[in-house]
Design an enzyme around this catalytic site. Structure first.
Site: not given
Length: 166
Positions: A129, A141
């Site tokens: 992301h 992430c």
């Protein structure tokens, strides 16, 4: 390990994909082989890109297979929940993360197959992301500058391997 041109290869130096180097942020817990829920680590290994979500009110679909993020879209992050580490809808009583956020971090979300079976405690919501800013770590992430993420989202295919190395 033999790599195909479609592989995304991540090291502490960044991500290499289709001959390009994309600077990125990883988890504040570093890259770990023994990933656990809440440790802030990015899991080592070969993971597949299994989906893509995007905010249709903020940008066009990067690919035809991308799914719009709608109000009420969530991701279960409660270990032991039957839907642990999967897309759920509000109202949802178990612990979860909102996919539709006020900030732009999840305007595009590439979903990986990390802990796809939802093994309790093994970790959830390992996405690619947008980053907050250069050098700012994630909760596990892999995060990119917006232009790099948009480029990546426009070129990646479902099933592409994300190879995470220490």
């Amino acid at each position: 390990m033999i790599h195909s041109p479609a592989d995304l290869v991540l090291t502490r130096r960044g991500l290499r994909f289709m001959g390009r180097h994309l600077p990125c942020s990883i988890g504040k817990g570093g890259i770990r082989a023994d990933k656990r829920e809440g440790d802030g680590a990015t899991p080592v290994g070969a993971h597949r890109i299994t989906g893509m979500f995007y905010r249709p009110d903020r940008l066009a679909a990067p690919q035809p297979w991308a799914e719009p993020i709608r109000p009420g879209d969530l991701w279960s992050d409660e270990s032991g929940d039957p839907a642990y580490n999967s897309h759920v809808r509000a109202p949802y009583p178990a612990s979860h993360e909102a996919l539709r956020r006020a900030d732009p971090l999840y305007d595009i979300v590439l979903v990986t197959d990390w802990n796809e079976g939802g093994e309790p405690g093994k970790g959830s919501a390992i996405f690619l992301h947008q980053r907050r800013r250069a050098g700012y770590p994630t909760e596990g992430c892999v995060a990119f500058a917006r232009p790099d993420l948009i480029w990546l989202a426009r070129h990646v295919i479902p099933g592409a391997r994300l190879i995470v190395r220490r």
